[in-house]
Enzyme design. Sequence first.
Site, PDB file in Angstrom:
ATOM      1  N   GLU A 353       0.643  -1.218   0.107  1.00 17.60           N
ATOM      2  CA  GLU A 353      -0.003   0.086  -0.018  1.00 17.60           C
ATOM      3  C   GLU A 353       0.892   1.395   0.057  1.00 17.60           C
ATOM      4  OE1 GLU A 353      -4.041  -1.200   2.022  1.00 17.60           O
ATOM      5  OE2 GLU A 353      -2.487  -0.715   3.364  1.00 17.60           O
ATOM      6  N   LEU A 354       1.615   1.284  -0.692  1.00 20.44           N
ATOM      7  CA  LEU A 354       2.596   2.534  -0.930  1.00 20.44           C
ATOM      8  C   LEU A 354       1.783   3.709  -1.727  1.00 20.44           C
ATOM      9  CD1 LEU A 354       4.967   4.495  -0.576  1.00 20.44           C
ATOM     10  CD2 LEU A 354       6.090   3.498  -2.417  1.00 20.44           C
TER      11      LEU A 354
END
Length: 587
Positions: A353-354
């Site tokens: 989830e960058l």
Amino acid sequence: MFARLVSCAVLLSTVLQPVLAVWPAPKSYTKGNSVLYLHQNLQVTYNGEALTYTYGYSPRAPTSKEIVQAAVSRALGTILNEEKFVPWMLLNRGQLKNFEPDVHKGQKWLSSLKIVQTAEDKPSAFKPLAGEVDESYKLTIGTDGDIKLTAASSVGILRGLETFTQLFFMHSSGTFWYTPFAPLSIEDAPKFPHRGVLLDTSRHWFPVSDIKRTIDAMAWNKLNRLHIHVTDSQSWPLEIPAMPELAQKGAYTPSQIYTTADLDEIQRYGVYRGVEVYLEIDMPSHIGSVAESHPELIVAYDAHPYHWYCAQPPCGAFKLNNTGVDKFLDTLFADLMPRVAPYSAYFHTGGDELNANDSMLDEGIRSNRSEVLQPLLQKFVDKLHQRVRNGGLTPLTWEEIPLDWNVTIGKDTVVQTWLGAPSVKKLTRMGHKVIDSNYNFWYLDCGRGQWLNFANGAAFRTFYPFNDWCGPTKSWRLIYSHDPTAGLTEAEAALVLGGEVAVWTETIDPQTLDSIIWPRASAAVEVLWSGRTDPATGQNRSMIEAQPRLVEWRERMVNRGIRAAAITQQWCSMADDNKGTACEHVV
Ligand SMILES: *[C@@H]1O[C@H](CO)[C@@H](O)[C@H](O)[C@H]1NC(C)=O
Ligand SMILES: *[C@@H]1O[C@H](CO)[C@@H](O)[C@H](O)[C@H]1NC(C)=O
Ligand SMILES: *[C@@H]1O[C@H](CO)[C@@H](O)[C@H](O)[C@H]1NC(C)=O
Ligand SMILES: *[C@@H]1O[C@H](CO)[C@@H](O)[C@H](O)[C@H]1NC(C)=O
Ligand SMILES: *[C@@H]1O[C@H](CO)[C@@H](O)[C@H](O)[C@H]1NC(C)=O
């Protein structure tokens, strides 16, 4: 009349013959229906040498003999002192007396437990990579009273002793313990080498005692990996002696810190039980709590509106083009790797989830374009994974690093998937080893509603009735239906090392931990240990066959001090003497 009497007697005896409720189901077994009694003076030997049974024996060192001695002590202590399991709730009202043996009639006693380990443990047996330790075992109980347990490793012996504990009931008189299954022969081995639980200790903190209790229950279930997602943007509860400010400023409160001694104790506790504990420090995203002590390294910490920058407040990611981050990580890994390496072969580097937008706020980058960010991320991951390898460990990463960001990773690296079967397919096609945590099946936190607030008006109306992102709740039946290798070729399936159920703890704390994990993790265990397919039928395992065993197993865990949730109403297991059919919905 005579014929009717006979069939009635046959019926009665079949009704009251219990299932062999071993959970997870062993690979193969045969059983009889002779009763044998257990007492605490059982003669135990390990490779021919006497092992005295001492209640509560703690191992003094991680050696094969100490581990086996402590495991024997736990197994007998569980049956005779702790579990004390009288199975009235597995039988119709009033049937217990017809189920239990008559203790006044010629008891036959178990006399010896001969444990044989056929090979010496390699050092890696205590911190194996997937597949490095042979967990198989063979257990027999003869009507002559001899018990034999044979395995190639001490871990196989641990697994066999867990099976052993599931064979006994306490007599309602309170002074006799018996197995009704002699002669018994079990051969067993796991399908997948990586069978784990992920526990998030950042959203909520869990005392060491809760983690140890979880390890206990994992060992009973033949789970072998505890993945501690130890830090995140919400808190940093891990003491790092080289940088004490991380926990001093990043923990929720000084009492919610895992000291170096705590970490050592947790990992060692796992080794003694065949549960490898490994840590995840998630990065470059999910690392906001570092900003409490090192604000210059982090971007977008507590940025608003949060959903432009991350999946949940308070956001925070490492600056991707910052030499200070490199220095910080060099210090962190130099401190941490030598402390975890004695007990684990793995270190999880995170990578989920960058959000590209974070780097818009980074004065060194000011871009959210993947052409700009991808090369920076590649360098970041290369150095990160190398730090893990330099520490003698093998890196794990979340799937987004190779799949969303096209970052090239080493073939040694294990990829953890959460987005489901298409990800598993892609990664195994690319030749990567995978552990599966499909959120549609194995996220234990899902389906309990939102923890965010929505003000009256538009937000209230949009989000009503406030479901969370991954509902519905994953019931044991749904968990049990999941096959991590579904749709893969044989070659692809061979790269699936196993899976983990995930306990993300936004709305879970010590008060509910047990009932969130148990017995649902047990449902995943049977997929991972025994396989989705029942060898007896060649078909998918049936929940009707499974329920009686899981009901019994859950009762045993409750008796052992785990506040496991109920999986069906009491009536369902009692009405048909726990056959799983009383509450079958027939279409
Ligand atoms: C990134 O931020 C912009 C506003 O600057 C916003 O419109 C966009 O939705 C954000 N992207 C993501 C993926 O959240
Ligand atoms: C990263 O930092 C280096 C050194 O400060 C600089 O030369 C380079 O332009 C930066 N890269 C990006 C994408 O900003
Ligand atoms: C990048 O930023 C622009 C401008 O704020 C925004 O419109 C776009 O959605 C962003 N892209 C991503 C991937 O978030
Ligand atoms: C990764 O590769 C895929 C397929 O070629 C492409 O669609 C995607 O945009 C790439 N992502 C990045 C961050 O480069
Ligand atoms: C077996 O289970 C899988 C899911 O694990 C499912 O897709 C499949 O349809 C099932 N097969 C049968 C014959 O029910």
